[in-house]
Design an enzyme around this catalytic site. Sequence first.
Site, PDB file in Angstrom:
ATOM      1  N   HIS A 127      25.188  45.282  40.884  1.00  0.00           N
ATOM      2  CA  HIS A 127      23.787  44.865  40.901  1.00  0.00           C
ATOM      3  C   HIS A 127      23.564  43.601  40.076  1.00  0.00           C
ATOM      4  CE1 HIS A 127      19.419  44.994  40.134  1.00  0.00           C
ATOM      5  NE2 HIS A 127      19.355  45.651  41.277  1.00  0.00           N
TER       6      HIS A 127
ATOM      7  N   ALA B 226       6.648  44.693  35.138  1.00  0.00           N
ATOM      8  CA  ALA B 226       5.874  43.836  36.039  1.00  0.00           C
ATOM      9  C   ALA B 226       4.371  44.060  35.872  1.00  0.00           C
ATOM     10  CB  ALA B 226       6.284  44.095  37.490  1.00  0.00           C
TER      11      ALA B 226
ATOM     12  N   ASN C 164      10.125  49.507  44.362  1.00  0.00           N
ATOM     13  CA  ASN C 164      10.418  49.752  45.773  1.00  0.00           C
ATOM     14  C   ASN C 164       9.927  51.108  46.249  1.00  0.00           C
ATOM     15  OD1 ASN C 164      11.811  47.314  46.017  1.00  0.00           O
ATOM     16  ND2 ASN C 164      13.722  48.247  45.351  1.00  0.00           N
TER      17      ASN C 164
ATOM     18  N   ASP D 268      20.971  43.763  32.895  1.00  0.00           N
ATOM     19  CA  ASP D 268      21.290  44.485  34.122  1.00  0.00           C
ATOM     20  C   ASP D 268      22.583  45.267  33.906  1.00  0.00           C
ATOM     21  OD1 ASP D 268      21.687  44.987  37.086  1.00  0.00           O
ATOM     22  OD2 ASP D 268      20.004  43.623  37.186  1.00  0.00           O
TER      23      ASP D 268
ATOM     24  N   ASP E 119      32.223  32.014  42.605  1.00  0.00           N
ATOM     25  CA  ASP E 119      31.057  31.218  42.970  1.00  0.00           C
ATOM     26  C   ASP E 119      30.067  31.068  41.827  1.00  0.00           C
ATOM     27  OD1 ASP E 119      32.260  31.393  45.441  1.00  0.00           O
ATOM     28  OD2 ASP E 119      30.671  32.579  46.377  1.00  0.00           O
TER      29      ASP E 119
ATOM     30  N   VAL F  62       3.533  38.876  32.453  1.00  0.00           N
ATOM     31  CA  VAL F  62       4.792  38.946  33.191  1.00  0.00           C
ATOM     32  C   VAL F  62       4.529  38.561  34.644  1.00  0.00           C
ATOM     33  CG1 VAL F  62       6.620  40.490  34.022  1.00  0.00           C
ATOM     34  CG2 VAL F  62       5.765  40.706  31.675  1.00  0.00           C
TER      35      VAL F  62
ATOM     36  N   SER G 171      14.328  43.662  43.603  1.00  0.00           N
ATOM     37  CA  SER G 171      15.324  43.096  42.695  1.00  0.00           C
ATOM     38  C   SER G 171      15.713  41.691  43.139  1.00  0.00           C
ATOM     39  CB  SER G 171      16.595  43.955  42.673  1.00  0.00           C
ATOM     40  OG  SER G 171      16.547  44.965  41.726  1.00  0.00           O
TER      41      SER G 171
END
Length: 365
Positions: free
Chosen positions: A82, A185, A174, A47, A55, A190, A237
Site C-alpha cells: 500500500h 479528513a 471508502n 503508511d 521507478d 485538512v 487512498s
Amino acid sequence: MAARAPSLPPDVGPNRVRSDQWHLATLNSGEANEISQGEGVTVAVPDTGVYPHPDLRANLLRGVDLTNEGGSNDGQSDRNSHGTGMAGLIAAHGQEGSRGARGIAPKAKVLPIISSTADNQSSPDNLGRAIDYAVSSGAGVISISSAGGSSPALRRAIRGAILANVVVVAAAGNRPADTEVGYPASEDGVLAVGGIDKSGTHAAVSVSGPEIDVVAPAVDIYSTSIDGKYRKGTGTSDATAIVAGAAALIRSKYPYLPAREVAHRLTATAVDKGPPGRDDEYGYGVIDLVAALTADVPPLGFESVSAPAGAGRTTTAGAQPDDESDSATARGLATLGVLVAAGVGWAVMARRRRRGDDPPPRISR
C-alpha cells in the site's frame, strides 16, 4: 468487514505500466510537469512503508519504522504494497524512454514512515507519532491515505502540522466499510479527498460528505508495488496520493506560499462537477494541475479568482453561503482560535484505522 484476498492483474511490466496510468492523461500531468515537477519538496507518507522500487528509489529518503515489527528502520521496506503504491503515485520518476510508473511530482522527495502493520492496520496514536515525525523532519506535504478513528494525540499532531504550515491531505474513506468522511479528513484545515472513476463521475467506492474539498482519479489506478512489481488499486487512498503530488507541484513553484493558500489554489481552480458549486460528492471539483499552477488566484479573503477557461468555477462573493464566502474550501483552513478551541471535548474513538483502498489492490507478477 473481512478483507478480500487480492487478485492478480494481467502481467504488467515497466514497458506497459505508463500507458495504464490513465490518470496522468486525464489530469494533463505532462503539461503540468513542464511547469513544475516538485523539486525541493518533501512529501511524508505515513503508511505501510515504501519499497525502494526502481521507478521510485532515487526520490526515496531515509525514514523511520514506528511499528516495532522488525522491518527496515529507515522506512524503506513494505510487506503490504500500500505505502509503495501511494509513494509511486506521488513521486515515481520512472525509467528511461518513458518506461515505468510516473508520479504527479516526479522530482519531489518521499519520506517513508512505517506507521501501519503488515496487515494494513494502525492506531490513531501511532499515526499521530508519524505526523509529528513528518513535521520535525521538514515535510512540506503529508499524504494520509487512511480514514478511521481518532484520539487526542492524533488530533494534536494534525493541528500541530497545520500550525507548522504543512499541507495535510487525507482520504475521505471508502464504501461500504465507511459511511461518512473519516478522520483526519474530517478535521478543519485538512484537505479532504474523494474519488472519481474513468468517466469522470463520482466513484461508487468514495464516501460523500460536507467535508469533501476536491476529488481525483480513484479507480483502477496503477502504481509501484513491492519487489519491483506494479499494483492496481481502487479507493480514495489513490486519489489522496495524487492530490498530495499536486500540492507538491504547487509548493515547488510557489515556495513561499502558505499551506492554506496551496489548498486554496487546488479548490479554487478545480473543475466543477455535479450541481453548480461545492457539493458533497465532488467538493469543489476535480483537481486541475495546470490551472492550479498557472491561474491568477487572489489570496483567501478576496472575492474572486481568475482561472483559464475550463479550469474550474470562479469563486465570487455570494456564490457560497455567508459563512463560506471567505474561503475556497468547504470548511476553509481553520484560524488559530478555532484550532485551539477545538482541542477540548473530543470523544476518543478506539477503533482501528482503515486504509483508503477497498477492495485490495491487484499486484502483477
